[in-house]
Design a protein around this motif. Structure first.
Motif, PDB file in Angstrom:
ATOM      1  N   GLU A 220      37.336  32.480  40.743  1.00  0.00           N
ATOM      2  CA  GLU A 220      37.347  32.196  42.173  1.00  0.00           C
ATOM      3  C   GLU A 220      38.739  31.747  42.601  1.00  0.00           C
TER       4      GLU A 220
ATOM      5  N   ASP B 153      35.577  26.283  27.516  1.00  0.00           N
ATOM      6  CA  ASP B 153      35.651  26.468  28.965  1.00  0.00           C
ATOM      7  C   ASP B 153      37.074  26.906  29.285  1.00  0.00           C
TER       8      ASP B 153
ATOM      9  N   SER C 165      36.210  31.736  34.945  1.00  0.00           N
ATOM     10  CA  SER C 165      35.848  31.765  36.361  1.00  0.00           C
ATOM     11  C   SER C 165      36.993  32.423  37.120  1.00  0.00           C
TER      12      SER C 165
ATOM     13  N   CYS D 170      34.209  19.298  36.849  1.00  0.00           N
ATOM     14  CA  CYS D 170      33.587  19.474  38.165  1.00  0.00           C
ATOM     15  C   CYS D 170      32.085  19.654  37.996  1.00  0.00           C
TER      16      CYS D 170
ATOM     17  N   GLY E  95      33.035  34.497  40.931  1.00  0.00           N
ATOM     18  CA  GLY E  95      32.496  35.132  39.731  1.00  0.00           C
ATOM     19  C   GLY E  95      33.006  34.498  38.463  1.00  0.00           C
TER      20      GLY E  95
ATOM     21  N   TYR F 274      40.881  16.435  39.637  1.00  0.00           N
ATOM     22  CA  TYR F 274      39.543  16.047  40.069  1.00  0.00           C
ATOM     23  C   TYR F 274      39.593  14.707  40.788  1.00  0.00           C
TER      24      TYR F 274
ATOM     25  N   LYS G 148      41.700  29.729  40.537  1.00  0.00           N
ATOM     26  CA  LYS G 148      41.787  29.989  39.097  1.00  0.00           C
ATOM     27  C   LYS G 148      42.954  30.960  38.858  1.00  0.00           C
TER      28      LYS G 148
ATOM     29  N   GLN H 240      36.798  21.947  27.257  1.00  0.00           N
ATOM     30  CA  GLN H 240      37.496  22.422  28.466  1.00  0.00           C
ATOM     31  C   GLN H 240      39.014  22.327  28.264  1.00  0.00           C
TER      32      GLN H 240
ATOM     33  N   ALA I 264      30.142  21.937  38.629  1.00  0.00           N
ATOM     34  CA  ALA I 264      29.670  23.229  38.114  1.00  0.00           C
ATOM     35  C   ALA I 264      29.215  23.103  36.656  1.00  0.00           C
ATOM     36  N   MET I 265      29.885  22.254  35.901  1.00  0.00           N
ATOM     37  CA  MET I 265      29.588  22.127  34.473  1.00  0.00           C
ATOM     38  C   MET I 265      28.203  21.540  34.207  1.00  0.00           C
TER      39      MET I 265
ATOM     40  N   CYS J  21      38.052  28.390  32.095  1.00  0.00           N
ATOM     41  CA  CYS J  21      38.152  28.671  33.529  1.00  0.00           C
ATOM     42  C   CYS J  21      39.560  28.450  34.071  1.00  0.00           C
ATOM     43  N   HIS J  22      40.354  27.598  33.417  1.00  0.00           N
ATOM     44  CA  HIS J  22      41.716  27.349  33.885  1.00  0.00           C
ATOM     45  C   HIS J  22      42.767  28.167  33.134  1.00  0.00           C
TER      46      HIS J  22
ATOM     47  N   ARG K  74      28.858  33.429  38.804  1.00  0.00           N
ATOM     48  CA  ARG K  74      29.847  32.353  38.683  1.00  0.00           C
ATOM     49  C   ARG K  74      30.069  32.031  37.210  1.00  0.00           C
ATOM     50  N   GLY K  75      31.128  31.266  36.958  1.00  0.00           N
ATOM     51  CA  GLY K  75      31.426  30.847  35.595  1.00  0.00           C
ATOM     52  C   GLY K  75      30.311  30.008  34.986  1.00  0.00           C
ATOM     53  N   ARG K  76      29.705  29.164  35.791  1.00  0.00           N
ATOM     54  CA  ARG K  76      28.644  28.276  35.285  1.00  0.00           C
ATOM     55  C   ARG K  76      27.429  29.069  34.799  1.00  0.00           C
TER      56      ARG K  76
HETATM   57  C1  LIG Z   1      35.841  26.596  38.190  1.00  0.00           C
HETATM   58  C2  LIG Z   1      35.412  25.919  36.962  1.00  0.00           C
HETATM   59  C3  LIG Z   1      34.125  26.064  36.421  1.00  0.00           C
HETATM   60  C4  LIG Z   1      33.017  26.808  37.066  1.00  0.00           C
HETATM   61  O1  LIG Z   1      33.316  27.956  37.666  1.00  0.00           O
HETATM   62  P1  LIG Z   1      32.337  28.598  38.749  1.00  0.00           P
HETATM   63  O2  LIG Z   1      32.742  30.026  38.762  1.00  0.00           O
HETATM   64  O3  LIG Z   1      32.617  27.891  40.042  1.00  0.00           O
HETATM   65  O4  LIG Z   1      30.941  28.375  38.303  1.00  0.00           O
HETATM   66  C5  LIG Z   1      33.852  25.438  35.224  1.00  0.00           C
HETATM   67  N1  LIG Z   1      34.763  24.708  34.580  1.00  0.00           N
HETATM   68  C6  LIG Z   1      35.998  24.534  35.074  1.00  0.00           C
HETATM   69  C7  LIG Z   1      36.976  23.708  34.306  1.00  0.00           C
HETATM   70  C8  LIG Z   1      36.357  25.125  36.269  1.00  0.00           C
HETATM   71  O5  LIG Z   1      37.587  24.932  36.769  1.00  0.00           O
END
Ligand SMILES: *Cc1c(COP(=O)(O)O)cnc(C)c1O
Length: 368
Positions: A138, A112, A136, A41, A148, A310, A141, A86, A43-44, A114-115, A14-16
């Motif tokens: 999933e 970060d 990330s 979220c 992943g 969120y 995204k 982020q 996850a962080m 992920c977006h 995962r991203g985390r």
């Molecule tokens: C989805 C997301 C994460 C974590 O991603 P995972 O793959 O679920 O661990 C972290 N930061 C942000 C902003 C996210 O949107």
């Protein structure tokens, strides 16, 4: 090698996990703090806590969704050993100011991403501003591979450290690979913006029963995921997605332009703050409304995809559970406020013209 190519090199469960690996390579662990924004979220903090370090919470911008440079400056203490910036919804944070603060204080900055893999700030790609970035892939995204994440390091010494630790990472195993495969197939078949609410309800039921991989670890047993690589089927899909990255970016830009042009001037919807130097490629298109709850109820009733994230300052945790992640209620007022008023519209492979027009039609009708 381009940043995009590097995104499929160091792939994790995962991203985390990628975040935790960057922090560990920086020598961060017990006794240290890592600064990050509220309006994120779970996850962080999970990624930070997995290293033994503690989160240091920073508030977000007035009217925005990213870290407030003033709040960062005020809250940085000697215990803070890294800052995670982020780019929420794909809107680049105020990197000019944030980079300057981190450089002046000698603290490494991690992005970060992920977006977004494509947004730019002052003409430069996000993910290239700090010592490293993580992604990330999933559902939800910009590049969807299943489950992943990955890490990209901009510093050679750090890159070597992360790579050498990576040799100790193992594949999730046959059972887990199969579960993720079934989940991906189910999602691809079932999900469309029109079935958003139905799929969301099914997913929540299945993940609370353990039948599918949920987004968060309910019991706090975080250790297992943090030694795993990305499932091989997801990795293959990631490579295909990366090959299509430019097309995906162009589509996302077009959809966001349509939403923006169609909803400008609405009396109940306000745009989110975007820094002047930012060129965002949105993961979803965010809007601010004092009528969040009413809009979501109506959207559900009409089968319109509008997401709530969120839903809290650290989604999905209610303030009663913030103690475990060291967030004091009231300490990040902008983040709490934004969580109460943010909505977002879909931008993905299944967001066709029919969907965007229907969504805009729904939101425009709310006004009357
Ligand atoms: C989805 C997301 C994460 C974590 O991603 P995972 O793959 O679920 O661990 C972290 N930061 C942000 C902003 C996210 O949107």
């Amino acid at each position: 090698m381009s940043h995009l190519t590097k995104m499929s090199e160091l792939t994790y469960y995962r991203g985390r996990v990628a975040l935790a690996e960057i922090l560990k390579a920086l020598g961060i662990g017990h006794g240290d703090e890592v600064a990050l924004q509220a309006f994120t979220c779970l996850a962080m903090p999970e990624g930070i806590l997995a290293t033994g370090a503690k989160p240091c919470w920073i508030d977000i911008e007035h009217g925005g969704v990213n870290m407030d440079p003033k709040s960062l400056e005020e809250r940085l203490s000697d215990g803070v050993k890294a800052v995670v910036v982020q780019h929420t919804f794909g809107i680049p944070a105020q990197l000019d100011l944030l980079v300057e603060i981190c450089e002046r204080r000698g603290i490494p900055l991690i992005e970060d991403c992920c977006h977004t893999y494509a947004s730019r700030f002052a003409g430069r790609l996000v993910g290239e501003f700090g010592v490293g970035a993580f992604y990330s892939f999933e559902w939800g995204k910009p590049l969807v591979a299943g489950i992943g994440g990955s890490a990209v390091l901009n510093d050679d010494a750090l890159d070597q450290k992360v790579k050498s630790a990576y040799t100790g990472f193992v594949s999730p195993g046959k059972k887990s690979e199969a579960k993720i495969g079934v989940q991906y197939a189910g999602y691809s078949v079932l999900y469309s913006p029109k079935r958003f609410w139905m799929v969301r309800d099914i997913f929540q039921k299945l993940s609370s029963s353990g039948a599918v991989e949920g987004n968060y670890n309910p019991s706090g047993e975080i250790a297992a995921d943090f030694g795993l690589r990305m499932a091989s089927s997801c990795r293959k899909r990631l490579e295909k997605q990366i090959a299509k990255a430019t097309i995906i970016e162009e589509r996302a830009r077009g959809i966001a332009e349509f939403y923006k042009a169609s909803l400008v001037g609405s009396p109940v919807l306000k745009p989110v703050f975007v820094p002047e130097l930012a060129d965002p490629v949105y993961a979803r298109f965010p809007l601010i409304s004092a009528f969040k709850k009413e809009i979501l109820d109506q959207a559900r009733a009409h089968n319109i995809e509008i997401a709530e994230w969120y839903s809290t300052a650290v989604h999905p945790l209610g303030s009663a559970d913030w103690k475990a992640i060291g967030l004091e209620p009231g300490s990040c007022p902008h983040a709490e406020q934004r969580a109460s008023e943010i909505i977002s519209l879909p931008i993905n492979a299944k967001t066709n013209r029919f969907v965007t027009h229907r969504t805009v039609g729904f939101l425009s009708a709310l006004v009357e």
